[in-house]
Design a protein around this motif. Structure first.
Motif, PDB file in Angstrom:
ATOM      1  N   UNK A  14      67.043  34.718  60.438  1.00 56.33           N
ATOM      2  CA  UNK A  14      68.057  35.393  60.742  1.00 56.33           C
ATOM      3  C   UNK A  14      67.796  37.116  60.687  1.00 56.33           C
ATOM      4  N   UNK A  15      66.473  36.745  61.099  1.00 54.06           N
ATOM      5  CA  UNK A  15      65.302  38.252  60.941  1.00 54.06           C
ATOM      6  C   UNK A  15      64.936  38.537  61.928  1.00 54.06           C
ATOM      7  N   UNK A  16      64.128  39.927  62.684  1.00 56.98           N
ATOM      8  CA  UNK A  16      63.321  39.950  63.388  1.00 56.98           C
ATOM      9  C   UNK A  16      62.595  40.623  62.849  1.00 56.98           C
ATOM     10  N   UNK A  17      61.195  40.255  63.093  1.00 56.66           N
ATOM     11  CA  UNK A  17      60.160  41.258  62.339  1.00 56.66           C
ATOM     12  C   UNK A  17      59.448  42.066  63.252  1.00 56.66           C
ATOM     13  N   UNK A  18      58.739  43.035  63.554  1.00 58.23           N
ATOM     14  CA  UNK A  18      57.600  43.404  64.447  1.00 58.23           C
ATOM     15  C   UNK A  18      56.981  44.341  63.616  1.00 58.23           C
ATOM     16  N   UNK A  19      55.978  45.533  64.269  1.00 56.45           N
ATOM     17  CA  UNK A  19      55.141  46.371  64.036  1.00 56.45           C
ATOM     18  C   UNK A  19      55.444  47.692  64.643  1.00 56.45           C
ATOM     19  N   UNK A  20      55.441  47.975  64.133  1.00 59.48           N
ATOM     20  CA  UNK A  20      56.259  49.474  64.756  1.00 59.48           C
ATOM     21  C   UNK A  20      55.365  50.913  64.190  1.00 59.48           C
ATOM     22  N   UNK A  21      54.726  51.499  64.872  1.00 70.80           N
ATOM     23  CA  UNK A  21      53.854  52.632  64.723  1.00 70.80           C
ATOM     24  C   UNK A  21      53.302  51.929  63.138  1.00 70.80           C
ATOM     25  N   UNK A  22      52.542  51.424  63.374  1.00 70.00           N
ATOM     26  CA  UNK A  22      51.420  50.342  62.172  1.00 70.00           C
ATOM     27  C   UNK A  22      52.201  50.214  61.321  1.00 70.00           C
ATOM     28  N   UNK A  23      53.110  49.548  61.087  1.00 68.88           N
ATOM     29  CA  UNK A  23      54.256  49.434  59.679  1.00 68.88           C
ATOM     30  C   UNK A  23      54.888  48.572  59.916  1.00 68.88           C
ATOM     31  N   UNK A  24      54.625  46.886  59.457  1.00 67.56           N
ATOM     32  CA  UNK A  24      55.935  46.040  59.961  1.00 67.56           C
ATOM     33  C   UNK A  24      57.029  46.120  59.245  1.00 67.56           C
ATOM     34  N   UNK A  27      64.296  43.085  60.016  1.00 67.91           N
ATOM     35  CA  UNK A  27      65.494  43.912  60.332  1.00 67.91           C
ATOM     36  C   UNK A  27      66.393  42.487  60.938  1.00 67.91           C
ATOM     37  N   UNK A  28      67.871  42.692  60.406  1.00 69.64           N
ATOM     38  CA  UNK A  28      68.934  41.176  60.061  1.00 69.64           C
ATOM     39  C   UNK A  28      69.459  41.618  61.476  1.00 69.64           C
ATOM     40  N   UNK A  29      69.143  40.333  62.177  1.00 63.48           N
ATOM     41  CA  UNK A  29      69.386  40.688  63.231  1.00 63.48           C
ATOM     42  C   UNK A  29      71.404  40.644  63.178  1.00 63.48           C
ATOM     43  N   UNK A  30      71.904  39.934  62.460  1.00 68.57           N
ATOM     44  CA  UNK A  30      73.792  40.259  62.280  1.00 68.57           C
ATOM     45  C   UNK A  30      73.938  41.586  62.931  1.00 68.57           C
ATOM     46  N   UNK A  31      72.865  42.837  61.551  1.00 69.23           N
ATOM     47  CA  UNK A  31      73.509  43.158  61.855  1.00 69.23           C
ATOM     48  C   UNK A  31      72.743  44.919  62.827  1.00 69.23           C
ATOM     49  N   UNK A  32      72.028  44.500  63.122  1.00 66.97           N
ATOM     50  CA  UNK A  32      71.484  45.161  64.842  1.00 66.97           C
ATOM     51  C   UNK A  32      71.784  45.082  65.714  1.00 66.97           C
ATOM     52  N   UNK A  33      72.337  43.339  66.087  1.00 65.02           N
ATOM     53  CA  UNK A  33      73.294  42.991  67.346  1.00 65.02           C
ATOM     54  C   UNK A  33      73.744  41.539  67.268  1.00 65.02           C
ATOM     55  N   UNK A  66      67.313  50.652  70.544  1.00 64.38           N
ATOM     56  CA  UNK A  66      66.379  52.049  71.112  1.00 64.38           C
ATOM     57  C   UNK A  66      65.171  51.501  69.828  1.00 64.38           C
ATOM     58  N   UNK A  67      64.220  51.486  69.355  1.00 62.36           N
ATOM     59  CA  UNK A  67      63.111  52.128  68.595  1.00 62.36           C
ATOM     60  C   UNK A  67      63.997  52.315  67.547  1.00 62.36           C
ATOM     61  N   UNK A  68      64.332  54.335  67.795  1.00 65.72           N
ATOM     62  CA  UNK A  68      64.936  54.892  67.135  1.00 65.72           C
ATOM     63  C   UNK A  68      65.920  54.498  66.888  1.00 65.72           C
ATOM     64  N   UNK A  69      67.153  53.990  66.975  1.00 70.36           N
ATOM     65  CA  UNK A  69      68.012  53.596  66.884  1.00 70.36           C
ATOM     66  C   UNK A  69      68.017  52.160  65.601  1.00 70.36           C
ATOM     67  N   UNK A  70      66.973  51.474  65.418  1.00 72.37           N
ATOM     68  CA  UNK A  70      66.038  50.475  64.833  1.00 72.37           C
ATOM     69  C   UNK A  70      65.959  51.015  63.538  1.00 72.37           C
ATOM     70  N   UNK A  71      64.729  52.442  63.554  1.00 70.24           N
ATOM     71  CA  UNK A  71      64.835  53.318  62.638  1.00 70.24           C
ATOM     72  C   UNK A  71      65.752  54.059  62.105  1.00 70.24           C
ATOM     73  N   UNK A  72      66.347  54.300  62.551  1.00 68.40           N
ATOM     74  CA  UNK A  72      67.327  54.676  62.166  1.00 68.40           C
ATOM     75  C   UNK A  72      67.788  56.757  62.222  1.00 68.40           C
ATOM     76  N   UNK A  73      66.689  57.159  63.018  1.00 72.50           N
ATOM     77  CA  UNK A  73      66.363  58.462  63.957  1.00 72.50           C
ATOM     78  C   UNK A  73      67.714  58.594  64.104  1.00 72.50           C
ATOM     79  N   UNK A  74      68.227  59.304  64.021  1.00 76.29           N
ATOM     80  CA  UNK A  74      69.408  60.364  65.199  1.00 76.29           C
ATOM     81  C   UNK A  74      69.297  61.387  65.752  1.00 76.29           C
ATOM     82  N   UNK A  75      68.589  61.528  66.831  1.00 73.84           N
ATOM     83  CA  UNK A  75      68.975  63.058  68.032  1.00 73.84           C
ATOM     84  C   UNK A  75      70.427  63.801  68.029  1.00 73.84           C
TER      85      UNK A  75
END
Length: 84
Positions: A14-24, A27-33, A66-75
């Motif tokens: 149930x997870x999506x795993x990726x490396x963002x800015x050199x950090x693995x 994310x639980x997919x049902x929480x993001x999409x 969006x990657x910012x959305x995954x990371x919880x970055x709000x602009x």
């Protein structure tokens, strides 16, 4: 402008795993999409990472994250000042 360095996108259960800015990141997919969570393996594995690293697009299900959305970055939007 390069927003993020996104690599190694994969799915495990149930997870999506990726490396963002050199950090693995994991994310639980049902929480993001819910659309992505309910898609087939073929649909999940057919994705495009934007060249700027801003986001990920799944063309077969027309889903964007969006990657910012995954990371919880709000602009915050800049308020326009009005001068009298």
């Amino acid at each position: 402008m390069k927003y993020h360095d996104v690599k190694n996108l994969q799915f495990s259960g149930d997870y999506m795993i990726l490396t963002i800015d050199n950090e693995e990141k994991k994310f639980l997919m049902r929480d993001i999409s819910p659309i992505l969570a309910n898609s087939s393996v073929k649909e999940k594995n057919n994705y495009e990472v934007s060249s700027s690293g801003y986001g990920i697009h799944w063309p077969l299900i027309d889903e964007d994250i969006s990657i910012d959305g995954l990371l919880g970055i709000n602009h915050a939007r800049e308020e326009k000042r009005k001068f009298a």
